[in-house]
Design an enzyme around this catalytic site. Structure first.
Site, short mmCIF file in Angstrom:
data_model
loop_
_atom_site.label_atom_id
_atom_site.label_comp_id
_atom_site.label_asym_id
_atom_site.label_seq_id
_atom_site.Cartn_x
_atom_site.Cartn_y
_atom_site.Cartn_z
CE LYS A 154 39.64 46.00 40.74
NZ LYS A 154 39.72 44.54 40.52
CG ASP A 201 39.23 39.16 40.14
OD1 ASP A 201 38.06 39.32 39.77
OD2 ASP A 201 39.78 39.90 40.97
C1 BGC Z 1 35.66 44.64 39.78
C2 BGC Z 1 35.43 43.16 39.57
C3 BGC Z 1 36.50 42.36 40.27
C4 BGC Z 1 36.63 42.77 41.71
C5 BGC Z 1 37.69 42.01 42.46
C6 BGC Z 1 35.87 44.95 41.25
O1 BGC Z 1 36.22 46.30 41.42
O2 BGC Z 1 34.57 45.38 39.29
O3 BGC Z 1 35.39 42.84 38.20
O4 BGC Z 1 36.17 40.99 40.18
O5 BGC Z 1 36.91 44.14 41.79
O6 BGC Z 1 38.94 42.15 41.89
#
Ligand code: BGC
Length: 473
Positions: free
Chosen positions: A158, A193
């Site tokens: 992200k 989360d």
């Molecule tokens: C992460 C997860 C997270 C999800 C939603 C992903 O990019 O790897 O750990 O739960 O995003 O936030």
């Protein structure tokens, strides 16, 4: 190529038919199994050492930190014990420099934010003697967890890319920052989360099977039998089942499904997805997430619109600065166009949000932009359903008695909340893949604040487990 032929060539990558969805679910189940059996698989299937879900009677007040969405949030959560809670919170911006700089600087900033929260907002907590304030940390990235309060970062996602963090224990990184700054706070639980969402949904609404995030990123957590997590090894499973510290017959597993099909065996990868992936900071990673989550829906749409512009089929062949900018607009545009009732509303969004020169917007453009947005949104929804369906099928032989009548899924995130008809489209795909009878058993509900409440419930789990073993957390 004329327009009808172009749309006909593009649509199969986005409007997924029943047999394609079933094929994807089959691959999904295989990757869930692989992740439970071996370490290092794409879908990491992280054991969380959270032994079950709350029943709503839990009480206590804890600090909570939430890193991984758009903002950093510091909260104080009071669990009342009657399915209700209060939350005080403050958001802090995480700049691009912090996301991409040194991890130590990022964690110092996080610790400073907790300090600022305690000073500006204040805490109701009054620990005995010199006891620290207890904090649950919702850290929404893939972490290989080895205990409730320990876990190594596997990779950033992200848009985060802070140096010297991957491979390190994120609780230690945070605790060291608190200690360096003499902030009297102890991080006792590390929670994803999705795990937070599952805990929070169960706390408020009764036992859920899955907690899922369809937001900036996407991921899901669910409850499995501890013995199914084969990679833990027989001895460890036996120890956990006997009632070791964070243990029991069941355990929450954080799937990290965003990395599903990184090998690209079945996902419908179009040229627009390839462009997005190549230009991302994590190429060849998070393949599923890049088709489903909010961070990318605007960008896939942008790639399609640019292709149509360059084919002289849109805006009379003219682009705009926003359209020419990497990540120039986000999923909010997608939701807006999806929700538009008339072509005039779409036209207004094209002019206001994409800043296309009004002189270049023709009558045929609004329906074409709507088409592009619609196929991107549709695929995001149907693929979201494949993840849920795979878990429903995977858990079928082992589900708890709680799931005999209904299978509850708690969801959170901007896509789930704001993309028009998200649930309707997910349900449509679930019906195709699982059949009507099973689809009807599934309830889907928004579990807002999962990260805050989940972190508090994680901290409470740690406190209770420590007390049961006669020690302080
Ligand atoms: C992460 C997860 C997270 C999800 C939603 C992903 O990019 O790897 O750990 O739960 O995003 O936030």
């Amino acid at each position: 190529m004329p327009l009808p032929e172009i749309t006909k060539t593009i649509e199969p990558y986005f409007l997924l038919k029943e047999d394609k969805l079933c094929e994807i679910v089959e691959f999904f189940k295989q990757e869930l199994d692989a992740g439970l059996t071996n370490y290092g698989e794409d879908v990491a299937m992280v054991p969380t050492f959270v032994p079950g879900v709350p029943d709503g009677s839990e009480q206590g007040t804890f600090l909570a930190l939430d890193l991984g969405g758009t903002n950093l949030r510091v909260c104080e959560v009071r669990l009342h014990g009657n399915n209700k809670f209060d939350i005080k919170q403050q958001k802090y911006k995480v700049s691009e420099e912090l996301k991409q700089g040194q991890a130590r600087v990022l964690f110092d900033y996080i610790a400073d934010s907790v300090d600022a929260f305690l000073t500006d907002i204040g805490s109701d907590l009054q620990p005995e003697g010199n006891e620290p304030l207890l904090l649950g940390f919702t850290f929404s990235f893939p972490v290989e967890q080895t205990a409730l309060d320990r876990g190594k970062l596997l990779t950033w996602t992200k848009g985060f890319n802070a140096k010297n963090a991957v491979g390190n224990d994120v609780v230690k990184l945070l605790q060291d920052a608190f200690d360096r700054k003499h902030i009297h706070v102890k991080c006792v639980a590390l929670v994803n989360d999705t795990v937070g969402t599952l805990l929070s949904r169960s706390y408020q609404n009764g036992p859920a099977l899955i907690g899922a995030i369809f937001g900036t990123g996407t991921n899901g957590a669910y409850i499995d039998r501890t013995s199914t997590i084969k990679k833990l090894g027989k001895d460890k499973v036996a120890e956990l089942e006997k009632g070791g510290e964070h243990a029991g017959e069941y355990m929450i597993v954080n799937t990290e499904w965003g990395a599903f099909d990184n090998k690209r065996r079945c996902l419908p990868v179009s040229i627009f997805d390839n462009k997005l992936d190549r230009e991302s900071i994590n190429p060849r990673k998070q393949a599923f997430e890049k088709m489903v989550s909010g961070m990318y829906l605007g960008e896939i749409t942008r790639n399609i619109l640019l292709f149509l512009i360059d084919s002289s089929l849109l805006f009379d062949g003219h682009s705009s600065d926003i359209l020419n900018t990497h990540y120039g607009f986000d999923a909010a545009f997608v939701s807006k166009v999806e929700g538009a009732k008339t072509d005039d509303e779409v036209k207004a969004a094209i002019i206001d949000d994409l800043k296309v020169d009004v002189a270049n917007v023709r009558d045929s453009d609004a329906p074409l932009v709507r088409w592009a947005v619609n196929i991107v949104a549709d695929r995001a929804c149907t693929l979201s359903a494949t993840a849920i369906a795979a878990i429903v099928l995977h858990t079928a032989p082992n589900r708890r008695k709680e799931e005999a009548q209904t299978i509850d899924v708690g969801v959170d995130g901007s896509v789930a909340e704001f993309l028009p008809n998200f649930e309707k489209r997910v349900r449509g795909a679930l019906r195709q893949v699982l059949g009507e009878e099973t689809e009807k058993k599934i309830t889907i509900g928004l579990a807002k604040d999962g990260s805050g409440v989940g972190a508090a419930l994680g901290a409470l789990t740690a406190k209770k487990a420590a007390a049961a073993h006669g020690r302080k957390v």
